[in-house]
Design an enzyme around this catalytic site. Structure first.
Site, short mmCIF file in Angstrom:
data_model
loop_
_atom_site.label_atom_id
_atom_site.label_comp_id
_atom_site.label_asym_id
_atom_site.label_seq_id
_atom_site.Cartn_x
_atom_site.Cartn_y
_atom_site.Cartn_z
CB SER A 30 5.67 -4.64 0.09
OG SER A 30 3.85 -4.47 0.75
CB THR A 79 -1.02 -7.60 -2.00
OG1 THR A 79 -1.18 -8.09 -0.40
CG2 THR A 79 -0.31 -9.03 -2.36
CG ASP A 80 -0.01 -5.11 3.65
OD1 ASP A 80 -0.82 -6.16 2.81
OD2 ASP A 80 0.76 -5.31 4.41
CB THR A 130 2.05 -12.76 1.29
OG1 THR A 130 1.71 -12.19 2.29
CG2 THR A 130 1.61 -14.34 1.29
#
Ligand code: ASP
Length: 324
Positions: free
Chosen positions: A54, A87-88, A11
């Site tokens: 990610s 971030t996942d 992101t």
């Protein structure tokens, strides 16, 4: 004093196309160029490692990030590394690197929850804060760090707790190592989770380690499908408990010498060793010769994959003896 910025996508590096959907497109250089204040902190070098969400990152790419930070640690011109990513699965990639990295050069992972086209994108603040952490001599020799929303957390304990809120990363029961306010990083304490220091053999990394979540009244179907796996990771209920119905499948795996690495599905706490004694309790797990992990399921799987490649399951995990 130079900090290397490695961009992988996510992101923080995303832009929106015509229909408003965001996807990674931005380069490491453009992420840094968008933050004029970086010039007052430290000189920067940028590397475009990948431009992916990610969840597209592979074990080979995680090993590539480890190579990068190990080389940076040997390069006297680099004083810190910041890796930007989605971030996942940030809690998994940062922990992968932490399982093996033994260097002193600060390594800081960060990302963003709001892409640059949204009101109040958090990427620039997270990146600037991460650069401050990576450039801080007090960050040396602390293992891999995650800097997000003005907190510095250990990769070994960090987890993503909210799907959309920028205040998403936490280290449950552990807390931050430092906080960032204005231009200052305030260190609160040293890391207490040991640094695993495993020597990965990249050829031995395998994606074939299932991670199974135990639920009430579950069938053993998913476990019976796990024939021929190098190890199984299991998030048990509570302090290490499973329904009796799945015990025959677990016993069959153990009879085939498949290591089982158990953890708790609770967001906080660890497995008990000797509190309960019913069929399917933590004592049963000990009888089965399970490894006991203190990490959540996704981190347990990464640690298992890394440990298998380093012949290090016994270094990585506790394996309490069967009850007498
Ligand atoms: N939502 C994700 C992010 O925060 C997408 C990803 O992990 O790449 O970047």
């Amino acid at each position: 004093m130079t900090v290397a910025i490695v961009s992988t996508g996510g992101t923080i590096a995303s832009t929106t196309d015509g229909d408003g959907g965001a996807r990674p497109t931005l380069s490491a250089e453009s992420l840094v160029d968008a933050i004029p204040a970086v010039a007052d902190v430290t000189p920067i070098e940028t590397t475009q490692f990948s431009t992916v969400p990610s969840t597209h990152l592979t074990l080979d790419q995680m090993a590539g990030l480890l190579d990068f930070v190990e080389s940076a640690d040997e390069d006297a011109t680099i004083d810190g590394v910041v890796i930007t990513q989605g971030t996942d699965v940030l809690e998994e990639t940062s922990w992968f690197v932490d399982c093996a990295y033994t260097g002193e050069t600060p390594v800081v992972f960060t990302g963003a929850m709001r892409n640059p086209s949204l009101p109040s994108p958090d990427g620039p603040a997270n990146l600037l804060a991460s650069i401050r952490v990576a450039a801080d001599p007090a960050a040396r020799d602390r293992g891999v760090l995650v800097a997000f929303n003005d907190r510095v957390l250990p990769a070994a304990a960090v987890t993503k707790t909210h799907s959309m809120n920028p205040d998403t990363f936490r280290a449950p029961e552990y807390g931050p190592l430092a906080t960032i306010a204005e231009d200052r990083v305030r260190w609160r304490r040293t890391r207490t989770v040991p640094r695993p220091g495993l020597s990965i053999d990249p050829e031995q990394l395998t994606t074939d380690v299932p991670a199974i979540y135990v639920t009430a009244a579950m069938s053993d179907r998913s476990l019976r499908a796990c024939t021929d796996v190098p190890a199984l990771c299991l998030a048990t209920t509570g302090a290490g408990h499973v329904p009796p119905d799945i015990l025959p499948a677990l016993e069959a795996l153990r009879a085939n010498d498949v290591p089982i690495v158990a953890t708790t599905r609770c967001p906080e706490g660890v497995l008990a060793r000797d509190t309960y004694d019913f069929e399917g309790s933590e004592r049963t797990l000990r009888e089965l010769g399970c490894y006991f992990s203190d990490h959540n399921l996704q981190k347990t799987r990464i640690a298992t994959i890394v440990a298998l490649s380093a012949d290090g399951l016994d270094t990585m995990f506790d394996r309490p003896a069967p009850p007498a």
